[in-house]
Design an enzyme around this catalytic site. Sequence first.
Site: not given
Ligand SMILES: *Cc1c(COP(=O)(O)O)cnc(C)c1O
Length: 406
Positions: A58, A111, A183, A208
Amino acid sequence: MKENTQLVGAGRHPERFGGLVNTPICRASTILAGSMAEWEAMKRARAAEEPGATTYGRFGTATAHAFEEAMAQLEGGRGSLVFPSGLAAIVTALTALLSAGDHILVSYSAYSPTRSFLDRVLRRFGVQVQVYDPACGGDIRSLMQPNTRVVYVESPGSETLEIQDIPAIARMAHAQGAFVVMDNTWATPLFFKPLAHGVDVSIHAATKYIVGHSDAMLGVVTCNEATWARVKQTTQDMGQTAGPDDIFLALRGLRTMGLRLQRHWESGLRVAQWLEQQPEVEAVVHPALPSHPGHALWKRDYSGACGLFSVVLRTRDAQAVAAFVDALQHFGIGVSWGGYESLAIPFTPGEHHGARWPYQGSAVRMHIGLEDPQDLIDDLRQALTVMAARASLSPSAQPEAARQNA
Ligand SMILES: *Cc1c(COP(=O)(O)O)cnc(C)c1O
């Protein structure tokens, strides 16, 4: 060291793995010690954050540690932590920094699952949540309260792509003793450096562009010195861990990310510029276009753009927009983005946008992948023709006339 060199070398230690170029996929729950003395030494090594030290799956194995080391280097942080999704990374960082009675300011362009987590979960634990206009810049000061602990930024905003003045916001937040959490998914670790611009915690949905091939979910948090111990402790307290197979895919993705992003950027801008010229298009919302309201800030703070932007079609006929998306041959219909493939999906700006979203038409989020951009432009041209034919059949879809009457 330049970034492309970092991307190749970061987190790699062939000497520890019999000369293998790549850190292997190390699967583990139990990790055995040869003696009690060795077990105690393993625990001390982990507490001292010695490279590769672990006592249980973990807490990560060599695969996780390689990725965390690479990300900390790319983002210029004290340390990085890997999570099973981008959203898990976000919620853990926020939980680490907020307590009952604290106040958080969150941009309304963030988001939407991030805002839902704050509204549905942290509010229940006594956190005060307030949304703010992403264009506020240094005026964030007027919203700060004595109990403001976190200012949450996301630039560009999800879907609507507002660029925030991160250094100005960070100055105001720090003057009042608040942390700035960002973010940074859109820019990737390559095109914006949050920690160098005053951010305390930088987060990526590695799902992404870092993974980059639409085949794994992963998140990563990078902390500065002031936030590291707290975020790391909370990550362990909440049992957060990610699978080594997915982390391996993220490590693999990192090695080619510079090359991929260069193409996403060039093709994305070329397609955006072409779209901007089309009569069926009201606006293209892309920070690298001079028409974008945040273009000057983008130019000042960013060193590039990814392949994600939005286009506003003049028609307000949902059927015509659906016909446009359906007619596209090279664009998939789906959420998420950052893989090698192009995508298109209609969206509606959030309830708070009001006058900040000045467009009348229908918004579609575009992700420009690694296909030849000329094929994408040809595809968009024929789909716009299909859309225009469809829109002209519908009496409810006469935006020019409707606007003149309004
Ligand atoms: C997709 C996304 C997230 C979340 O990521 P996941 O891996 O799908 O949980 C957070 N912030 C932004 C800007 C995103 O495009």
